[in-house]
Design a protein around this motif. Sequence first.
Motif, PDB file in Angstrom:
ATOM      1  N   UNK A  70       0.811  -1.221   0.000  1.00 39.40           N
ATOM      2  CA  UNK A  70       0.000   0.000   0.000  1.00 39.40           C
ATOM      3  C   UNK A  70       0.848   1.276   0.000  1.00 39.40           C
ATOM      4  N   UNK A  71       2.053   1.234   0.580  1.00 40.26           N
ATOM      5  CA  UNK A  71       2.900   2.427   0.631  1.00 40.26           C
ATOM      6  C   UNK A  71       4.112   2.327  -0.288  1.00 40.26           C
ATOM      7  N   UNK A  72       4.083   1.417  -1.245  1.00 39.09           N
ATOM      8  CA  UNK A  72       5.237   1.206  -2.114  1.00 39.09           C
ATOM      9  C   UNK A  72       5.542   2.433  -2.967  1.00 39.09           C
ATOM     10  N   UNK A  73       4.500   3.159  -3.413  1.00 37.72           N
ATOM     11  CA  UNK A  73       4.729   4.344  -4.244  1.00 37.72           C
ATOM     12  C   UNK A  73       5.473   5.432  -3.470  1.00 37.72           C
ATOM     13  N   UNK A  74       5.153   5.600  -2.192  1.00 34.80           N
ATOM     14  CA  UNK A  74       5.794   6.633  -1.377  1.00 34.80           C
ATOM     15  C   UNK A  74       7.170   6.218  -0.885  1.00 34.80           C
ATOM     16  N   UNK A  75       7.304   4.972  -0.437  1.00 32.15           N
ATOM     17  CA  UNK A  75       8.547   4.532   0.195  1.00 32.15           C
ATOM     18  C   UNK A  75       9.566   3.971  -0.784  1.00 32.15           C
ATOM     19  N   UNK A  76       9.087   3.397  -1.891  1.00 29.43           N
ATOM     20  CA  UNK A  76       9.968   2.783  -2.887  1.00 29.43           C
ATOM     21  C   UNK A  76      10.941   1.796  -2.224  1.00 29.43           C
ATOM     22  N   UNK A  77      10.391   0.855  -1.479  1.00 28.15           N
ATOM     23  CA  UNK A  77      11.202  -0.125  -0.762  1.00 28.15           C
ATOM     24  C   UNK A  77      11.710  -1.198  -1.707  1.00 28.15           C
ATOM     25  N   UNK A  78      12.912  -1.690  -1.446  1.00 26.79           N
ATOM     26  CA  UNK A  78      13.531  -2.752  -2.227  1.00 26.79           C
ATOM     27  C   UNK A  78      13.867  -3.898  -1.288  1.00 26.79           C
ATOM     28  N   UNK A  79      13.830  -5.144  -1.765  1.00 25.26           N
ATOM     29  CA  UNK A  79      14.270  -6.253  -0.917  1.00 25.26           C
ATOM     30  C   UNK A  79      15.757  -6.124  -0.605  1.00 25.26           C
ATOM     31  N   UNK A  80      16.158  -6.556   0.576  1.00 28.45           N
ATOM     32  CA  UNK A  80      17.563  -6.497   0.978  1.00 28.45           C
ATOM     33  C   UNK A  80      18.350  -7.573   0.247  1.00 28.45           C
ATOM     34  N   UNK A  81      19.450  -7.164  -0.378  1.00 28.26           N
ATOM     35  CA  UNK A  81      20.295  -8.133  -1.064  1.00 28.26           C
ATOM     36  C   UNK A  81      21.218  -8.793  -0.054  1.00 28.26           C
ATOM     37  N   UNK A  82      21.628 -10.018  -0.375  1.00 34.57           N
ATOM     38  CA  UNK A  82      22.491 -10.742   0.550  1.00 34.57           C
ATOM     39  C   UNK A  82      23.864 -10.094   0.665  1.00 34.57           C
ATOM     40  N   UNK A  83      24.272  -9.324  -0.327  1.00 35.43           N
ATOM     41  CA  UNK A  83      25.582  -8.659  -0.261  1.00 35.43           C
ATOM     42  C   UNK A  83      25.537  -7.423   0.627  1.00 35.43           C
ATOM     43  N   UNK A  84      24.339  -6.952   0.998  1.00 37.01           N
ATOM     44  CA  UNK A  84      24.214  -5.762   1.838  1.00 37.01           C
ATOM     45  C   UNK A  84      24.360  -6.081   3.322  1.00 37.01           C
ATOM     46  N   UNK A  85      24.374  -7.371   3.658  1.00 36.25           N
ATOM     47  CA  UNK A  85      24.484  -7.764   5.058  1.00 36.25           C
ATOM     48  C   UNK A  85      25.948  -7.834   5.466  1.00 36.25           C
ATOM     49  N   UNK A  86      26.247  -7.416   6.693  1.00 36.71           N
ATOM     50  CA  UNK A  86      27.619  -7.449   7.201  1.00 36.71           C
ATOM     51  C   UNK A  86      27.638  -8.183   8.538  1.00 36.71           C
ATOM     52  N   UNK A  87      28.817  -8.605   8.917  1.00 30.77           N
ATOM     53  CA  UNK A  87      29.005  -9.233  10.221  1.00 30.77           C
ATOM     54  C   UNK A  87      29.262  -8.150  11.263  1.00 30.77           C
ATOM     55  N   UNK A  88      29.040  -8.470  12.520  1.00 33.08           N
ATOM     56  CA  UNK A  88      29.209  -7.495  13.604  1.00 33.08           C
ATOM     57  C   UNK A  88      30.640  -6.989  13.682  1.00 33.08           C
ATOM     58  N   UNK A  89      31.608  -7.825  13.363  1.00 34.26           N
ATOM     59  CA  UNK A  89      33.008  -7.390  13.456  1.00 34.26           C
ATOM     60  C   UNK A  89      33.371  -6.389  12.368  1.00 34.26           C
TER      61      UNK A  89
END
Length: 167
Positions: A70-89
């Motif tokens: 319902x809010x996709x037009x305003x927020x323009x959200x994208x699925x998170x890619x696996x390369x965008x994730x990082x480790x805590x260290x």
Amino acid sequence: MLKTFDLVLIGVMTATAAVTYTIKHRAELKLEEVHRLEAEIKLEKDTIDLLKADWALQSQPNRLERLVKSYNDELKLQPTESTALVHAKELPMLKSEVPVPDVTEAKASAKGATVASAKSATVASAKGSPDTAKGAQATAKAQPIPMSAPRGEAEDADQIETGSVEE
């Protein structure tokens, strides 16, 4: 003599009764306080359970998917890619782990900068250039002295405020 001894015993018994009453009264007050604290603890536990249930409802995948659509037009959200994730260290240090700068070194360097600009202002005024002398004096006055943040503010800066999302 017997009457004096009887009066002393009556006084001792009266004092003992008074001390016993005060101890009993204090124990009853403590018991009331314990019951009050138990009631507060039960209320807090019930509140926590209610908030957990609310969080479970708010974070249901079906509900979130419906909101995203319902809010996709305003927020323009994208699925998170696996390369965008990082480790805590791989994350940078927390603000609380950053070493505090030495204030005495900062003051000494600021004093040295002030003395150097004052000397340049004196040399510039001796050469007859009033604009350069004014600029050097302004530079000497404009030099900020770095100060470390008070401990209380630094700890508050690490905390994150959260709130609930309403539909």
